[in-house]
Structure formats: C-alpha cells, structure tokens
Enzyme design. Structure first.
Site, PDB file in Angstrom:
ATOM      1  N   GLN A 547      24.939   5.642   8.171  1.00 21.41           N
ATOM      2  CA  GLN A 547      23.959   7.451   7.527  1.00 21.41           C
ATOM      3  C   GLN A 547      23.375   7.891   7.976  1.00 21.41           C
ATOM      4  O   GLN A 547      21.847   8.666   8.440  1.00 21.41           O
ATOM      5  CB  GLN A 547      23.989   6.399   5.745  1.00 21.41           C
ATOM      6  CG  GLN A 547      23.307   7.643   5.062  1.00 21.41           C
ATOM      7  CD  GLN A 547      23.946   8.966   4.766  1.00 21.41           C
ATOM      8  OE1 GLN A 547      25.073   9.418   5.653  1.00 21.41           O
ATOM      9  NE2 GLN A 547      22.548  10.011   4.733  1.00 21.41           N
ATOM     10  N   GLU A 548      21.787   6.003   8.385  1.00 26.61           N
ATOM     11  CA  GLU A 548      20.325   6.625   9.723  1.00 26.61           C
ATOM     12  C   GLU A 548      20.799   7.176  10.834  1.00 26.61           C
ATOM     13  O   GLU A 548      19.856   7.804  10.881  1.00 26.61           O
ATOM     14  CB  GLU A 548      20.210   4.909   9.621  1.00 26.61           C
ATOM     15  CG  GLU A 548      19.850   4.175   8.227  1.00 26.61           C
ATOM     16  CD  GLU A 548      18.298   4.919   7.462  1.00 26.61           C
ATOM     17  OE1 GLU A 548      17.771   5.767   7.780  1.00 26.61           O
ATOM     18  OE2 GLU A 548      18.070   4.825   6.841  1.00 26.61           O
ATOM     19  N   SER A 549      21.972   6.841  11.449  1.00 24.24           N
ATOM     20  CA  SER A 549      21.792   7.331  12.789  1.00 24.24           C
ATOM     21  C   SER A 549      22.937   7.640  13.602  1.00 24.24           C
ATOM     22  O   SER A 549      23.161   7.694  14.574  1.00 24.24           O
ATOM     23  CB  SER A 549      21.005   6.077  13.498  1.00 24.24           C
ATOM     24  OG  SER A 549      22.345   5.415  13.732  1.00 24.24           O
ATOM     25  N   TYR A 654      21.414   9.790  -0.016  1.00 22.34           N
ATOM     26  CA  TYR A 654      21.594   8.649   0.957  1.00 22.34           C
ATOM     27  C   TYR A 654      22.260   7.632  -0.001  1.00 22.34           C
ATOM     28  O   TYR A 654      23.237   6.706   0.436  1.00 22.34           O
ATOM     29  CB  TYR A 654      20.426   8.347   1.570  1.00 22.34           C
ATOM     30  CG  TYR A 654      20.265   6.863   2.074  1.00 22.34           C
ATOM     31  CD1 TYR A 654      19.936   7.616   3.603  1.00 22.34           C
ATOM     32  CD2 TYR A 654      19.809   5.505   1.445  1.00 22.34           C
ATOM     33  CE1 TYR A 654      19.884   6.095   4.054  1.00 22.34           C
ATOM     34  CE2 TYR A 654      19.733   4.704   2.491  1.00 22.34           C
ATOM     35  CZ  TYR A 654      19.474   5.007   4.250  1.00 22.34           C
ATOM     36  OH  TYR A 654      19.308   3.555   4.506  1.00 22.34           O
TER      37      TYR A 654
END
Length: 698
Positions: A547-549, A654
């Site tokens: 999810q972050e990168s 998120y």
C-alpha cells in the site's frame, strides 16, 4: 434560446505543464536487473530533460536532431513542442503530432493543445483535433466538446447540459473547460441555475472557495465577491443578514452555514434552527444543510450526528452525506439508520461493495442475527458465494442479506473478504490461470508503447515510463488490452522487477487473475528474516509495503516519506536511535534493507503501543499515533466499523487496504485460508490494564 460561445477574452485558468524525458533501447527479458547499455542519443535526451525543466526552448530545438531514430524520439518531440506550444503555428504542432503518430506522446500533446485551443476559444481547430484524441479522459476537453456538439446540433442541448453538469460537479477544483460549457448552456437556458448553486455548495463544503466563487460568478460577479466574506467569517455574515427571501440570498446563506459547519457543526445546527432560517429556507436547502452538519458532526465523532441526520430528509442530501449517515449509524449501532441511508443512495453508489455489505449487515441485525460483538452470527447456515439461497431462514431479511453478501463475496477487496466470512467461509486464493505462453510474452515485448516504457525505466525516468505503460495497457486501443495480454504484461513487469506496474496491470484483469502477480513478494529474505527477528506477521509487513510504495525502493512522497515503507525523516531518526543504529545517516533511508529495518521497527513499536491492534497500528503508521489514539476513544466497535468511520478518507482507505492485503499475503505465504475479521478484532479505548501510551512515538 441561442448559444453564446465564450469569446477569447474570457478568463482562463492554466493547466499545469506535464513534462518528462525517456531514453534507451530495448532487449528481451530480464534486462532491467542488469546495467543498462547506453544507446546513441541517451546523453542528448538527458540534456533535453534538463533544458525542458529550465525552460530553455532554443536548446530543445537544437538537441532534437541528435535523438532522431532513438526509441524514445516521440517523447523528445513532445518535449520540444510542448515547450513552445502557446506560440507555435498550428502547422508546426500538426507536424509534431504526425511525427509521433500512434504514440502516447502524440495523444498527450493533442490533449495539451485541445486545452489550449479551448482557453483561446479557437473552436475551429478544436473541432478538427477532438476526434483524433484517443484517450478522451480529460473532463475539460469533454465539456468543451459537449458544448460544441450542442451548438452544432449533434447532441440535444438538454442532453449536453445534463452531461456537462455531471462532469462539472465531479471536478475537484476550479477549471476552465466545464465552467465555459456551463456558462454557454446556462445562457442558452438549457442548464438549470440550480446546477450552479449545487457546484458552489460542493466546493464550499470541500473548502474550495475559489471554485465556489467561479461558479457563482457565472450568475453574477458581485455575488461571487461576497463569497470571500462568507468564507472568512460565515457567522458574521449570518448575524448581519436579516432576510433570505430572494433565491440568491438564500443560497448565500446556505453557503455560509455550510462554511460554518466545517469547524462548528453545533453552531451551524443552531443557525438552521433559527426562526428566520426555518421560515425562509426551502425544505431542500434545509435537507442539504442537515446532511452537511451531520457529516461534519460524524467526522468529529459527535453523538449529535445521529440527531442532525434525522432532522433532514435523505432525498435532499448528497451522496457523500448519505455515506456519512451510514457511518454515524454504524458508530451508534443504529442499524435502521444504516439501512435507510443505503436505500436512499443512487443505484451506482448502492452497488459499491461497502454499502452492499453494510445493508446486508443491517438486514441481519433486523432479523436478530448479529452477535453481541456486532458481527454476523457464524452459527447461521453458510451459503457459498454465487449460489442460490434456498432452504435458509424463512425471514425475508435473511434471504435478502445472504443474496447481497453472495453477490460481492470474493478474496478481492476488504468488503468482499468480509462478505465471504459473513457467509461462513474463509479467505483463500483462487487458482491461477495458465501462465502466458512464450508467444504471448513475445508479443508484449514487441508492443511499441511497452518498449518505450521499458526504455524509460532503464534511464530512471519512472514517472514518464509509468504514463507510457498505463496508456499502452489501457487507453491506446478502446477497452485496453485483452485479459491474456494483461496477464502477459503483468508477468513481464514482475520479471523486470517493475513491481508497481505488475500490480497495476494485474488489477485490470477480471478473469485471468494470478494472485502472485497481484500480490508479489519481492525481497523475501530481507522481509521474512526481519519479521522473524522482531516478531511481526510477514503478511502485515507485505500488506503495508504494497500500500505504501508498491515495492518501489526509491519511492518518495510529496511530504518527504521515502523508500519501500515510506518512512518520514524524523521518524527514521527516532527509530534508528531506539534500535541502536548510532551511525544512521538520513540518506540511508533509501537503502532497501535499512528502510525495511527501520520501517518494521517503527511498525512494531506502533503495534505494541496499540495493544496488538492491526487496524490502530496501521492508522498510526499513516496518520500518526496521536490521531489514532483520539479516534479509538468512544464505544468499543468491531474493527470493520471503526475502520469505516475513520474521519480521514486517505487513512480510512489505507487501513482497509492494508488489512485486506495482509489477509491475502498470509494466505499466499502460508497456503492456508485466512480470516480478515480475526485481524480486525475490536477497537475501543485503551485497556485499564495496559501500560501508559508511548507518547514519544512520532
């Protein structure tokens, strides 16, 4: 009535320039992991990139011949022409378009030119170029086109006005194209004045006061000028306003109360209840205001939110108000309110898996099939997804709920996974499709757009390469690539270690879904070794990184978060000290293993501080531990209810994505069915037996 097409002298807003540079040649598989070989023209392309960024138009023209024949020549041509687009003759622009024919950069330049032609009111050239715009994904261009279609009689004006209204209301900020079309259709009498006020309300509600002023200015520039006062001091404006009988005055009062509700829902509620507004505002205006006030109160976890929503009718509320009415009902345990709000949504919104799921839960609650913890009763007979509901409980609410759940149940999403579990099933991986053949992979590597994208990646031009890749798989041909072509493209991306494109491409698949491509597990030794060392679930770490990168090691956010786990500089320094990295330097956060070491350490600190709650730790990772601590106060809620009621849209999305990712990664890594519901748990105030919160946690 006749149309008045806005003239060249009308005001305009500029679209930000999109720029980039790509270069290098392509060879078949596996080359991105190798040192790229320089290609003739690479240096000239990189020089052109610098010249474009610095606005050195003359240098771009001088360098262009040096990249002739380069695989990325189309981008160089785009770059050179984009820099002088506003002053170039139409013949030069068309020559550049012809030289880039069939490429993303041709379509990108045509999009830029169409926007410029619209601002210049050069309708003749606009009409010539619009049919050649393949992507057709720009709302402003579509609005200009609808206006011209109405003028030319190609579309009924009323139909064009309805479509322009949809496009305009969907714009997130002020624009030129849709405002221009709205102005023309308003003056011709085909666009209702109500659409203008609706646009102003939506923009005021989201804090886009300049966009609200732009809309009101279409009716009267003097009214727009008053919005500055309203935006700055809404209460003062309302205190000085005695009557609101005239339409425009009532609408300005409505905008003032909307603005007031942003910071003080209780004060806004008092205004709506004021005798003068009760008698002067229409039922529709009051319904909208109660929707706004209820939404703001729900975002602040105010218990009055339920009452505020109840004082208005759903028919006068916007879709977003109804979504927040559902959330207020969930937080208060008012299942009848949840069902009423979902039933009032439009068909498109109702079909979203989130609202399908919550309506099903409301129906089960109505039938008494909710446990004390607020989750579906697992003892009820399970129904496999996609099967007819027969022989179940005779209660019609139960039948309807199970039909709704069966309609969305799958591993592919947060609510889809929860629907599976509500039907008594666990989350497991579907079998993969047959892998792409050598011929299918070969065809993908020969795709010109994919070749240019891979060449750009080799030069580190990720943003430009991403746009080229996305266009090739989705927009170059109507409907995008076929299922098998997408599978081959995703496979190629993973082989080239372009993990984000691998995921992005696989997400477009609807039938040929290989979960190992959609949920790749790169850097296994580093991730699994680190999670064993500090006691973290590896699926949780993979779910968060995805999810972050999306596994881009040099990813950097607009606020400075860096690397695979998107660690902020201050957080990295604090965590490094806590784990004994005394020689840590800020630049090291971009190193893969260091980023994983620090990111996982911080995640473990957060998880421990939040008593092992995955939803709370994920929220803290995204929005900060202070906000997560504030959001956990109140009643003890099932984790999915708490996640859905997070006030920040980004964090709400998120948390849901990280937890659904985690569940799938756990299934992938273990080979066993998994439970999302178990990982969500319940969320409420800190346990009295827990140690004090770690207030040093950044």
């Amino acid at each position: 009535m006749s149309f008045v097409i806005p003239s060249i002298s009308a005001g305009a807003w500029r679209r930000p320039i999109m720029a980039g540079l790509l270069a290098a040649a392509l060879t078949p598989f596996g080359v991105l992991a190798q040192a790229p070989a320089a290609a003739p023209g690479d240096t000239a392309l990189l020089d052109m990139r610098d010249a474009f960024r610095l606005g050195r138009t003359a240098q771009l023209g001088q360098s262009l011949p040096k990249v002739q024949g380069h695989v990325l020549e189309p981008l160089a041509r785009y770059w050179e022409m984009r820099a002088r687009l506003e002053s170039a003759p139409a013949a030069d622009i068309r020559a550049a378009l012809d030289a880039m024919a069939g490429t993303y950069w041709e379509d990108r330049l045509r999009n830029d030119w169409l926007l410029l032609l619209g601002r210049q009111r050069n309708w003749a050239d606009f009409e010539l170029e619009r049919p050649r715009f393949r992507m057709n994904d720009d709302r402003q261009v579509r609005c200009y086109g609808l206006m011209l279609d109405a003028v030319a009689g190609r579309v009924e004006p009323a139909q064009a006005a309805a479509r322009v209204q949809v496009e305009w209301l969907a714009q997130k900020d002020q624009d030129t194209g849709c405002a221009t079309a709205a102005e023309a259709l308003l003056q011709s009498g085909h666009l209702d004045v109500k659409a203008v006020w609706m646009r102003a309300r939506l923009m005021m509600e989201t804090g886009k006061t300049r966009a609200a002023s732009q809309a009101v200015a279409l009716l009267n520039p003097e009214w727009a000028a008053r919005l500055d006062t309203i935006a700055a001091e809404p209460q003062r404006y309302l205190d000085g306003k005695l009557t609101a009988f005239r339409t425009f005055t009532k609408e300005l009062v409505t905008l003032a109360i909307i603005r007031l509700a942003s910071n003080d829902p209780a004060a806004a509620a008092a205004e709506v209840d004021h005798l003068r507004w009760r008698t002067q505002l229409t039922r529709d205006e009051r319904d909208w205001l109660w929707g706004v006030i209820g939404k703001r109160a729900a975002q602040k976890f105010m218990p009055q939110a339920v009452d505020y929503f109840a004082r208005g009718s759903e028919r006068g509320m916007a879709d977003d108000h109804l979504a927040w009415k559902v959330r207020a009902g969930l937080r208060a345990g008012r299942w009848s309110m949840v069902r009423e709000a979902v039933d009032a949504m439009g068909p498109a919104q109702q079909s979203d898996p989130a609202w399908v799921y919550w309506k099903a839960r409301a129906l089960l609650a109505q039938a008494g099939l909710e446990s004390a913890a607020g989750v579906p009763d697992a003892s009820a007979p399970a129904v496999p997804p996609g099967t007819a509901v027969v022989g179940a409980s005779p209660a019609p609410e139960v039948l309807q709920a199970r039909q709704l759940l069966a309609g969305i149940a799958s591993p592919h999403g947060f609510y889809e996974q929860l629907a599976l579990e509500a039907l008594g099933l666990k989350v497991s991986l579907p079998p993969p499709p047959p892998p792409p053949t050598a011929a299918e992979l070969s065809d993908i590597t020969r795709d010109p757009g994919i070749r240019r994208a891979l060449a750009a990646y080799r030069l580190g031009l990720r943003s430009e390469a991403n746009r080229e890749w996305n266009y090739s798989i989705a927009l170059h041909t109507p409907g995008g690539m076929t299922e098998r072509e997408l599978l081959a493209a995703a496979t190629l991306a993973c082989r080239e270690q372009l993990w984000d494109r691998c995921i992005h491409t696989s997400l477009r698949n609807r039938s040929q879904i290989d979960m190992a491509l959609r949920y790749p597990t790169p850097f296994r030794d580093a991730v699994l070794g680190r999670t064993r060392e500090i006691g973290l679930e590896p699926g949780y770490v993979y779910g968060l990184i995805r999810q972050e990168s999306r596994f881009v090691t040099d990813a950097r956010s607009g606020v400075g978060a860096a690397g695979l786990m998107q660690v902020m500089p201050a957080t990295a320094r604090w965590t490094a000290r806590r784990i004994g990295l005394s020689d840590f330097r800020p630049a090291q956060i971009n190193e893969r293993d260091t980023n994983i070491q620090i990111g996982t350490a911080y995640l473990k600190f957060a998880l421990d501080d939040f008593e092992g709650s995955m939803p709370l730790a994920a929220a803290a990772y995204n929005a900060g531990p202070g906000r997560a601590r504030a959001w956990r106060e109140g009643p003890v809620l099932p984790g999915e209810v708490w996640a859905e009621t997070i006030p920040f849209e980004e964090t709400r999305d998120y948390v849901k994505r990280v937890l659904s990712n985690t569940t799938l990664y756990a299934a992938l890594l273990s080979g066993q069915p998994q439970s999302l519901r178990q990982r969500l748990g319940t969320v409420g105030p800190r346990s009295t037996s827990a140690p004090p919160p770690n207030t040093d946690l950044p």
